[in-house]
Design an enzyme around this catalytic site. Structure first.
Site, PDB file in Angstrom:
ATOM      1  CB  SER A 125      26.075  -6.398  25.296  1.00 39.68           C
ATOM      2  OG  SER A 125      26.332  -7.788  25.268  1.00 39.68           O
ATOM      3  CE1 TYR A 171      31.425  -5.415  25.417  1.00 38.79           C
ATOM      4  CE2 TYR A 171      29.775  -7.130  25.724  1.00 38.79           C
ATOM      5  CZ  TYR A 171      30.296  -6.096  24.982  1.00 38.79           C
ATOM      6  OH  TYR A 171      29.695  -5.736  23.791  1.00 38.79           O
TER       7      TYR A 171
END
Length: 259
Positions: A151, A164
């Site tokens: 990400s 996350y």
């Protein structure tokens, strides 16, 4: 033709077996389809059987060879059980793509231990355990490709990166450690970094049209990503043509990260 045989020697996945976690939706589904169409026999791993059946039926209807395994990747026992069922369809894999992920992002000061544990289990521990199960075998056979989908939030904090972002940053470090361990034996380990892609993981952001437009404007190509945008990069990293690329982070984000 010379061009056909040359391209095949670089990028064909004929005879290879690939595993794609999270392969029944979003980016994972796009990657699973790309690897299958490049010749690999693909095992799609996810939790929801209806999504798995739909994905594999689509591929087999197109003449690809594909199978599915339903698994809960948030549980160590479930991960290990899935790893053994994966080999039932086509044997030991040559390619492992970890695209499964959870996106639980309360504000950092409100993160409960269960959110931390679930996020780390799916986003980090599953790729680690699957790598430990399949990486040594790849090394023994002299060919392997491990690809992790990470990400932007592994590199910069925004949109409540929270746990996350931590898990994805650690996943990139895992890829480098795996590369150090197994690349001398023909196993490359790399990461793909998407930009903003309208998938289930981004449901919260996708609900804000202004934010979606702003994210598209931040790219250099002027649009947000699609699952199909990862096909070429995934096939390259899975193929013989990427034999000298390892421990690398490849941004497939339309220039999002360059701003």
């Amino acid at each position: 033709m010379i061009s056909d045989s040359y391209l095949s020697s670089l990028f064909s996945l004929d005879g290879r077996v690939a595993v794609v976690t999270g392969g029944s939706s979003g980016i994972g589904r796009g990657i699973a389809g790309a690897l299958a169409r490049a010749g690999a026999r693909v095992v799609v791993v996810a939790r929801t059987e209806s999504d798995l059946t739909e994905t594999v039926t689509e591929l087999t209807d197109q003449g690809c060879r594909a199978a599915w395994v339903s698994a809960d990747l948030g549980d160590r026992a479930g991960i290990r059980a899935a790893a053994e069922r994966i080999t039932d369809a086509f044997g030991e894999p040559d390619i492992l793509v970890n695209a499964a992920g959870v996106n639980l992002r309360p504000p950092m000061g409100e993160v409960a231990e269960d959110v931390w544990d679930t996020t780390m289990a799916v986003n980090l521990e599953a790729p680690f355990l699957l790598g430990e199960r399949f990486g040594p075998g790849m090394a023994e056979r002299g060919y392997g490709r491990i690809i992790h989908v990470t990400s932007q939030q592994a590199h910069r904090a925004f949109a409540r990166s929270g746990v996350y972002g931590v898990s994805k940053g650690a996943l990139e470090s895992l890829a480098r450690s795996q590369a150090e361990a197994w690349s001398p034996h023909g196993v490359t380990c790399n990461t793909l970094v998407p930009g903003f892609v309208l998938t289930r993981l981004n449901t919260r952001l996708a609900a804000d049209p202004e934010r979606v437009r702003a994210l598209a404007a931040r790219t250099m190509v002027g649009r947000n990503g699609l699952a199909g945008d990862f096909a070429g990069a995934a096939v390259f990293l899975a193929s013989p043509g990427s034999a000298y690329v390892t421990g690398h982070t490849l941004f497939v984000d339309g220039g999002f990260s360059a701003h």
